[in-house]
Design a protein around this motif. Structure first.
Motif, PDB file in Angstrom:
ATOM      1  N   ALA A   1      11.116 -13.092  -6.686  1.00 34.38           N
ATOM      2  CA  ALA A   1      11.327 -11.808  -6.020  1.00 34.38           C
ATOM      3  C   ALA A   1      10.000 -11.082  -5.839  1.00 34.38           C
ATOM      4  CB  ALA A   1      12.304 -10.959  -6.823  1.00 34.38           C
ATOM      5  N   GLN A   2       9.153 -11.143  -6.869  1.00 33.91           N
ATOM      6  CA  GLN A   2       7.849 -10.483  -6.802  1.00 33.91           C
ATOM      7  C   GLN A   2       6.982 -11.134  -5.711  1.00 33.91           C
ATOM      8  OE1 GLN A   2       5.550 -10.839 -10.392  1.00 33.91           O
ATOM      9  NE2 GLN A   2       4.606  -8.830 -10.100  1.00 33.91           N
ATOM     10  N   VAL A   3       6.954 -12.454  -5.706  1.00 30.66           N
ATOM     11  CA  VAL A   3       6.175 -13.174  -4.697  1.00 30.66           C
ATOM     12  C   VAL A   3       6.729 -12.895  -3.307  1.00 30.66           C
ATOM     13  CG1 VAL A   3       5.605 -15.491  -3.856  1.00 30.66           C
ATOM     14  CG2 VAL A   3       5.377 -14.956  -6.280  1.00 30.66           C
ATOM     15  N   ALA A   4       8.047 -12.833  -3.182  1.00 30.46           N
ATOM     16  CA  ALA A   4       8.660 -12.529  -1.884  1.00 30.46           C
ATOM     17  C   ALA A   4       8.247 -11.140  -1.410  1.00 30.46           C
ATOM     18  CB  ALA A   4      10.171 -12.635  -1.980  1.00 30.46           C
ATOM     19  N   GLY A   5       8.207 -10.178  -2.317  1.00 30.26           N
ATOM     20  CA  GLY A   5       7.776  -8.826  -1.951  1.00 30.26           C
ATOM     21  C   GLY A   5       6.330  -8.812  -1.485  1.00 30.26           C
ATOM     22  N   GLN A   6       5.494  -9.536  -2.207  1.00 26.00           N
ATOM     23  CA  GLN A   6       4.088  -9.616  -1.807  1.00 26.00           C
ATOM     24  C   GLN A   6       3.952 -10.308  -0.444  1.00 26.00           C
ATOM     25  OE1 GLN A   6       2.237 -11.686  -5.050  1.00 26.00           O
ATOM     26  NE2 GLN A   6       2.175  -9.868  -6.385  1.00 26.00           N
ATOM     27  N   ALA A   7       4.730 -11.342  -0.250  1.00 26.36           N
ATOM     28  CA  ALA A   7       4.681 -12.057   1.030  1.00 26.36           C
ATOM     29  C   ALA A   7       5.131 -11.161   2.174  1.00 26.36           C
ATOM     30  CB  ALA A   7       5.549 -13.306   0.954  1.00 26.36           C
ATOM     31  N   ARG A   8       6.175 -10.354   1.916  1.00 31.01           N
ATOM     32  CA  ARG A   8       6.635  -9.426   2.967  1.00 31.01           C
ATOM     33  C   ARG A   8       5.551  -8.417   3.316  1.00 31.01           C
ATOM     34  NH1 ARG A   8      11.792 -10.213   0.675  1.00 31.01           N
ATOM     35  NH2 ARG A   8      11.494  -8.626  -0.921  1.00 31.01           N
ATOM     36  N   ALA A   9       4.871  -7.906   2.277  1.00 27.89           N
ATOM     37  CA  ALA A   9       3.810  -6.922   2.520  1.00 27.89           C
ATOM     38  C   ALA A   9       2.674  -7.550   3.332  1.00 27.89           C
ATOM     39  CB  ALA A   9       3.292  -6.377   1.196  1.00 27.89           C
ATOM     40  N   LYS A  10       2.276  -8.770   2.947  1.00 26.68           N
ATOM     41  CA  LYS A  10       1.208  -9.459   3.673  1.00 26.68           C
ATOM     42  C   LYS A  10       1.648  -9.787   5.096  1.00 26.68           C
ATOM     43  CE  LYS A  10      -2.100  -9.951   0.623  1.00 26.68           C
ATOM     44  NZ  LYS A  10      -3.419  -9.390   0.818  1.00 26.68           N
ATOM     45  N   ALA A  11       2.891 -10.172   5.256  1.00 23.95           N
ATOM     46  CA  ALA A  11       3.412 -10.484   6.584  1.00 23.95           C
ATOM     47  C   ALA A  11       3.416  -9.242   7.464  1.00 23.95           C
ATOM     48  CB  ALA A  11       4.814 -11.077   6.483  1.00 23.95           C
ATOM     49  N   ALA A  12       3.802  -8.119   6.882  1.00 25.02           N
ATOM     50  CA  ALA A  12       3.792  -6.872   7.660  1.00 25.02           C
ATOM     51  C   ALA A  12       2.374  -6.522   8.087  1.00 25.02           C
ATOM     52  CB  ALA A  12       4.401  -5.747   6.838  1.00 25.02           C
ATOM     53  N   GLN A  13       1.444  -6.694   7.165  1.00 22.94           N
ATOM     54  CA  GLN A  13       0.042  -6.411   7.473  1.00 22.94           C
ATOM     55  C   GLN A  13      -0.465  -7.361   8.567  1.00 22.94           C
ATOM     56  OE1 GLN A  13      -2.510  -6.999   4.103  1.00 22.94           O
ATOM     57  NE2 GLN A  13      -4.130  -5.695   4.913  1.00 22.94           N
ATOM     58  N   ALA A  14      -0.151  -8.635   8.427  1.00 21.84           N
ATOM     59  CA  ALA A  14      -0.571  -9.609   9.435  1.00 21.84           C
ATOM     60  C   ALA A  14       0.106  -9.323  10.773  1.00 21.84           C
ATOM     61  CB  ALA A  14      -0.236 -11.019   8.968  1.00 21.84           C
ATOM     62  N   GLY A  15       1.357  -8.906  10.724  1.00 24.68           N
ATOM     63  CA  GLY A  15       2.077  -8.576  11.958  1.00 24.68           C
ATOM     64  C   GLY A  15       1.440  -7.413  12.691  1.00 24.68           C
ATOM     65  N   GLN A  16       1.014  -6.436  11.938  1.00 24.64           N
ATOM     66  CA  GLN A  16       0.361  -5.285  12.550  1.00 24.64           C
ATOM     67  C   GLN A  16      -0.945  -5.717  13.209  1.00 24.64           C
ATOM     68  OE1 GLN A  16      -0.109  -2.199   9.657  1.00 24.64           O
ATOM     69  NE2 GLN A  16       0.591  -0.634  11.069  1.00 24.64           N
ATOM     70  N   MET A  17      -1.702  -6.539  12.512  1.00 25.58           N
ATOM     71  CA  MET A  17      -2.958  -7.037  13.057  1.00 25.58           C
ATOM     72  C   MET A  17      -2.689  -7.886  14.300  1.00 25.58           C
ATOM     73  SD  MET A  17      -5.723  -9.278  11.019  1.00 25.58           S
ATOM     74  CE  MET A  17      -7.136  -8.297  10.649  1.00 25.58           C
ATOM     75  N   TRP A  18      -1.633  -8.668  14.240  1.00 26.28           N
ATOM     76  CA  TRP A  18      -1.235  -9.518  15.364  1.00 26.28           C
ATOM     77  C   TRP A  18      -0.902  -8.663  16.582  1.00 26.28           C
ATOM     78  CZ3 TRP A  18      -1.156 -14.424  16.850  1.00 26.28           C
ATOM     79  CH2 TRP A  18      -0.296 -14.810  17.857  1.00 26.28           C
ATOM     80  N   GLU A  19      -0.136  -7.620  16.380  1.00 25.82           N
ATOM     81  CA  GLU A  19       0.248  -6.727  17.480  1.00 25.82           C
ATOM     82  C   GLU A  19      -0.987  -6.146  18.171  1.00 25.82           C
ATOM     83  OE1 GLU A  19       3.117  -5.576  18.949  1.00 25.82           O
ATOM     84  OE2 GLU A  19       4.250  -7.075  17.846  1.00 25.82           O
ATOM     85  N   GLU A  20      -2.007  -5.891  17.395  1.00 25.58           N
ATOM     86  CA  GLU A  20      -3.209  -5.273  17.964  1.00 25.58           C
ATOM     87  C   GLU A  20      -4.054  -6.265  18.751  1.00 25.58           C
ATOM     88  OE1 GLU A  20      -5.137  -3.667  14.533  1.00 25.58           O
ATOM     89  OE2 GLU A  20      -3.586  -2.156  14.206  1.00 25.58           O
TER      90      GLU A  20
END
Length: 159
Positions: free
Chosen positions: A98-117
């Motif tokens: 669960a902890q790793v999944a949360g970290q992965a979601r946070a990193k994915a959100a960050q990468a997604g934001q960078m991707w959008e830009e």
């Protein structure tokens, strides 16, 4: 010169003779049509091809239905196995996951934001379609991930 057939009586009047001639013509016409139908190879081949095509389409539909039913059975079985695997996992492993999944979601959100830009529009559109497909099949993806975690743990314990 010609003699009447022995099994038919001779006509006694001109009207009877005309009627016999008309019947003979009709019989001859039917016989000629039947022979022409038998010798029309192209038409018979087309009829046979249409028949085979119908049989193939019916068989394809049957196989498609069987494959759909089997896929449903396999999905159900995979979900059951995933639930069993989750039930067998120790609490520390579940917490870590669960902890790793949360970290992965946070990193994915960050990468997604960078991707959008930075990504071009056509690439973003295709990526959005792929993400939607993953969301639509998330239970299957989660079940597969859980099964992979169980296999990894089992291999780790044996080694």
């Amino acid at each position: 010169m010609t003699q009447p057939p022995h099994d038919e009586p001779t006509a006694s009047s001109p009207d009877e003779l005309r009627e016999q001639v008309e019947q003979t013509r009709e019989e001859l016409g039917r016989t000629v049509e039947a022979l022409a139908a038998k010798t029309d190879v192209k038409a018979r081949a087309q009829e046979k091809a249409a028949e085979v095509k119908e049989q193939a389409a019916a068989k394809a539909d049957e196989l498609k239905d069987q494959a759909t039913a089997r896929a449903g059975e396999l999905r159900t079985k995979a979900a059951e196995l995933a639930h069993q695997a989750q039930d067998r996992l120790p609490d520390p492993v579940k917490d870590t996951a669960a902890q790793v999944a949360g970290q992965a979601r946070a990193k994915a959100a960050q990468a997604g934001q960078m991707w959008e830009e930075k990504a071009p529009e056509p690439v973003r559109r295709k990526t959005a379609q792929g993400a939607q497909l993953a969301l639509d099949n998330r239970k299957l993806l989660l079940a597969t991930a859980a099964a992979a975690a169980v296999v990894w743990l089992a291999c780790r314990r044996k080694g």
